[in-house]
Design an enzyme around this catalytic site. Structure first.
Site, PDB file in Angstrom:
ATOM      1  N   CYS A 159       0.656  -1.112   0.153  1.00 23.27           N
ATOM      2  CA  CYS A 159      -0.245   0.124   0.099  1.00 23.27           C
ATOM      3  C   CYS A 159       0.876   0.792   0.310  1.00 23.27           C
ATOM      4  O   CYS A 159       0.330   2.374  -0.481  1.00 23.27           O
ATOM      5  CB  CYS A 159      -1.235   0.092   1.563  1.00 23.27           C
ATOM      6  SG  CYS A 159      -1.887  -1.602   1.528  1.00 23.27           S
ATOM      7  N   HIS A 182      -3.194   7.236   2.210  1.00 24.61           N
ATOM      8  CA  HIS A 182      -3.917   5.792   1.106  1.00 24.61           C
ATOM      9  C   HIS A 182      -5.216   5.761   2.107  1.00 24.61           C
ATOM     10  O   HIS A 182      -5.298   5.467   2.934  1.00 24.61           O
ATOM     11  CB  HIS A 182      -2.737   4.965   2.024  1.00 24.61           C
ATOM     12  CG  HIS A 182      -3.132   3.595   1.695  1.00 24.61           C
ATOM     13  ND1 HIS A 182      -3.729   2.858   0.279  1.00 24.61           N
ATOM     14  CD2 HIS A 182      -3.656   2.379   2.299  1.00 24.61           C
ATOM     15  CE1 HIS A 182      -4.120   1.801   0.704  1.00 24.61           C
ATOM     16  NE2 HIS A 182      -4.024   1.364   1.674  1.00 24.61           N
ATOM     17  N   ASN A 204     -10.152   0.379  -1.502  1.00 31.19           N
ATOM     18  CA  ASN A 204      -8.442   0.424  -1.421  1.00 31.19           C
ATOM     19  C   ASN A 204      -8.551  -0.458  -2.175  1.00 31.19           C
ATOM     20  O   ASN A 204      -8.572  -1.332  -2.258  1.00 31.19           O
ATOM     21  CB  ASN A 204      -8.770  -0.491   0.344  1.00 31.19           C
ATOM     22  CG  ASN A 204      -7.133  -0.634   0.318  1.00 31.19           C
ATOM     23  OD1 ASN A 204      -6.369  -0.343  -0.274  1.00 31.19           O
ATOM     24  ND2 ASN A 204      -6.778  -1.059   1.918  1.00 31.19           N
TER      25      ASN A 204
HETATM   26  O1  UT7 Z   1      -3.946  -1.180   2.666  1.00 26.28           O
HETATM   27  C1  UT7 Z   1      -3.778  -2.405   3.275  1.00 26.28           C
HETATM   28  C2  UT7 Z   1      -3.971  -2.142   4.876  1.00 26.28           C
HETATM   29  N1  UT7 Z   1      -5.268  -2.847   5.367  1.00 26.28           N
HETATM   30  C3  UT7 Z   1      -6.424  -2.002   6.806  1.00 26.28           C
HETATM   31  O2  UT7 Z   1      -5.635  -1.025   6.728  1.00 26.28           O
HETATM   32  C4  UT7 Z   1      -7.230  -1.990   7.287  1.00 26.28           C
HETATM   33  C5  UT7 Z   1      -7.264  -2.191   8.101  1.00 26.28           C
HETATM   34  N2  UT7 Z   1      -8.177  -2.563   8.809  1.00 26.28           N
HETATM   35  C6  UT7 Z   1      -9.866  -2.362   8.555  1.00 26.28           C
HETATM   36  O3  UT7 Z   1      -9.866  -1.451   7.549  1.00 26.28           O
HETATM   37  C7  UT7 Z   1     -10.885  -3.000   9.655  1.00 26.28           C
HETATM   38  O4  UT7 Z   1     -10.837  -3.804  10.338  1.00 26.28           O
HETATM   39  C8  UT7 Z   1     -12.153  -3.929   8.452  1.00 26.28           C
HETATM   40  C9  UT7 Z   1     -12.834  -2.843   8.115  1.00 26.28           C
HETATM   41  C10 UT7 Z   1     -11.285  -5.237   7.974  1.00 26.28           C
HETATM   42  C11 UT7 Z   1     -12.617  -4.553   9.719  1.00 26.28           C
HETATM   43  O5  UT7 Z   1     -13.297  -3.716  10.440  1.00 26.28           O
HETATM   44  P1  UT7 Z   1     -12.703  -3.696  12.500  1.00 26.28           P
HETATM   45  O6  UT7 Z   1     -14.265  -2.906  13.045  1.00 26.28           O
HETATM   46  O7  UT7 Z   1     -11.588  -3.421  12.805  1.00 26.28           O
HETATM   47  O8  UT7 Z   1     -13.632  -5.371  12.312  1.00 26.28           O
HETATM   48  P2  UT7 Z   1     -13.491  -6.661  13.138  1.00 26.28           P
HETATM   49  O9  UT7 Z   1     -12.850  -7.172  12.342  1.00 26.28           O
HETATM   50  O10 UT7 Z   1     -12.579  -6.056  14.726  1.00 26.28           O
HETATM   51  O11 UT7 Z   1     -15.145  -6.838  13.501  1.00 26.28           O
HETATM   52  C12 UT7 Z   1     -15.912  -6.738  14.029  1.00 26.28           C
HETATM   53  C13 UT7 Z   1     -17.084  -7.640  13.263  1.00 26.28           C
HETATM   54  C14 UT7 Z   1     -16.997  -8.800  14.595  1.00 26.28           C
HETATM   55  O12 UT7 Z   1     -17.702  -9.231  14.571  1.00 26.28           O
HETATM   56  P3  UT7 Z   1     -18.487  -9.666  16.478  1.00 26.28           P
HETATM   57  O13 UT7 Z   1     -17.050 -10.411  16.861  1.00 26.28           O
HETATM   58  O14 UT7 Z   1     -18.255  -8.137  17.280  1.00 26.28           O
HETATM   59  O15 UT7 Z   1     -19.734  -9.320  16.736  1.00 26.28           O
HETATM   60  C15 UT7 Z   1     -16.686  -9.558  13.017  1.00 26.28           C
HETATM   61  O16 UT7 Z   1     -16.926 -10.709  13.153  1.00 26.28           O
HETATM   62  O17 UT7 Z   1     -17.256  -6.479  13.163  1.00 26.28           O
HETATM   63  C16 UT7 Z   1     -17.328  -8.677  12.071  1.00 26.28           C
HETATM   64  N3  UT7 Z   1     -16.847  -8.969  10.940  1.00 26.28           N
HETATM   65  C17 UT7 Z   1     -18.517  -8.445   9.882  1.00 26.28           C
HETATM   66  N4  UT7 Z   1     -19.276  -8.405   9.865  1.00 26.28           N
HETATM   67  C18 UT7 Z   1     -20.212  -7.920   8.566  1.00 26.28           C
HETATM   68  C19 UT7 Z   1     -16.315  -8.757  10.289  1.00 26.28           C
HETATM   69  N5  UT7 Z   1     -15.960  -8.593   8.797  1.00 26.28           N
HETATM   70  C20 UT7 Z   1     -17.749  -8.090   8.179  1.00 26.28           C
HETATM   71  C21 UT7 Z   1     -18.223  -8.331   7.136  1.00 26.28           C
HETATM   72  N6  UT7 Z   1     -19.608  -8.205   7.069  1.00 26.28           N
HETATM   73  N7  UT7 Z   1     -17.707  -7.975   6.454  1.00 26.28           N
END
Ligand code: UT7
Length: 337
Positions: free
Chosen positions: A116, A258, A288
């Site tokens: 990235c 980014h 992204n």
């Molecule tokens: O460019 C490359 C570098 N990449 C990045 O910098 C990405 C950085 N990270 C992110 O953008 C975020 O961490 C994500 C968008 C990938 C995920 O968002 P988050 O707020 O960190 O979600 P999480 O992984 O902490 O999950 C929160 C909840 C979980 O459920 P529980 O355990 O709270 O019940 C996940 O299971 O959201 C759930 N979840 C989803 N729900 C619906 C995770 N992915 C999804 C999804 N749809 N696609």
């Protein structure tokens, strides 16, 4: 290549391209357990562009490169550099293929790989080539086909990524005050966190372990860990480069970061105590796009009238590696998308 030693490198032109197919969150949700609302709120993404069958990274790079050369008004470059984490092949590099398709025979051409942060590392590389007198006019393209490296059934990654390419022409100048001159860069990495985002299949590690063909060829990501690291590293890098340039953050007119997640950008604005309006965001329509995200954001910022000549732009990126990088540039007159 070669020639007289010159002291400064400046951005002279910009071009961007996204493939025409626009994919909504609802379409993404057909293959994962998610919702349009979750994706919008947690990432800021509503749509992204993805390639049609048969279209690879070099095809996008050629389009963006052609646009940057047209904006510049010439195709007389002596170096072509491509940044990509999603190359056409492990070998050959993508840049010679792009140079050939652009009708630039025999020109020096190589790839930069910094995930990235590839646009910032690539910009630093081409600026260094120009300053060292190894090149005078460079076409530098960041291009990615993330959709071909994303498992549509993986809800950790499927909603996030998009395809596209952005290109700049960087030229030698004797004038240190010229708009577009590239000055300080802050670059860094921490490979101890390399596992946070990977494309594990088909590299030498996979072969060394005897897993060739059975390891996933798709992006794997520990999103939550990356999120925290992103905000910390981006903040430090932004402060470092602005300080190195002898500026205060208040003197920055526009921040182009980014486009990894809209919430990362909001958190960065908070940490830097800067008006969120100074942060350009186009993740809603582009997703992204890895190393293509910053040049595509610069293009969109120009189209939306947010970026104009004379504005001081802070460019900052963080991602796979992990690696990060930042620079500050005063936007030049001629650089149009
Ligand atoms: O460019 C490359 C570098 N990449 C990045 O910098 C990405 C950085 N990270 C992110 O953008 C975020 O961490 C994500 C968008 C990938 C995920 O968002 P988050 O707020 O960190 O979600 P999480 O992984 O902490 O999950 C929160 C909840 C979980 O459920 P529980 O355990 O709270 O019940 C996940 O299971 O959201 C759930 N979840 C989803 N729900 C619906 C995770 N992915 C999804 C999804 N749809 N696609």
């Amino acid at each position: 290549m070669g020639g007289n030693r010159v002291k400064y490198a400046a951005i002279a032109a910009l071009g961007g391209y996204v493939p025409p197919r626009r994919v909504s969150n609802d379409e993404i949700c057909r293959s994962i357990d998610s919702t349009d609302e979750w994706i919008r709120t947690r990432t800021g993404i509503a749509n992204r562009h993805v390639v049609d069958p048969g279209v690879a990274t070099s095809d996008l790079a050629v389009e963006a490169g052609r646009r940057a050369l047209a904006a510049w008004g010439s195709d007389e470059v002596d170096l072509v550099v491509v940044s990509t984490a999603t190359p056409d092949y492990i070998s050959p590099p993508t840049a010679p293929l792009v140079a050939h398709r652009l009708g630039l025979p025999q020109v020096a051409a190589f790839d930069v790989s910094a995930a990235c942060s590839g646009f910032v590392f690539g910009l630093a590389t081409v600026a260094a080539y120009v300053r060292a007198g190894l090149a005078r006019r460079v076409l530098f393209v960041s291009a990615e086909t993330t959709s071909l490296f994303t498992d549509p059934r993986d809800r950790d990654t499927a909603p996030i990524f998009g395809d596209g390419a952005g290109a700049v022409v960087v030229v030698a100048t004797d004038d240190p005050e010229a708009a577009g001159v590239l000055g300080d860069f802050d670059l860094g990495s921490d490979g101890g966190w390399g596992e946070l985002v990977t494309i594990p299949g088909y590299g030498s590690r996979d072969r060394a372990n005897g897993f060739l063909g059975s390891t996933s060829p798709y992006i794997a990501m520990r999103g939550r860990d990356l999120f925290g690291q992103a905000v910390t590293r981006l903040e430090k890098s932004a402060r470092t480069v602005v300080g190195a340039a002898g500026l205060s953050l208040d003197e920055v007119d526009l921040v182009v970061v980014h486009q990894a997640n809209g919430r990362i950008i909001d958190a960065l604005a908070d940490e830097l105590e800067l008006d969120p309006k100074k942060f350009f965001i186009n993740i809603g329509e582009k997703g992204n796009t890895l190393s293509a995200s910053i040049p595509l954001a610069l293009c969109d910022a120009i189209k939306e009238g947010v970026l104009s000549p004379g504005l001081r732009v802070l460019i900052t990126a963080f991602g796979g590696g992990t690696a990060w990088g930042s620079t500050v540039v005063t936007w030049p007159e001629k650089a149009v998308s």
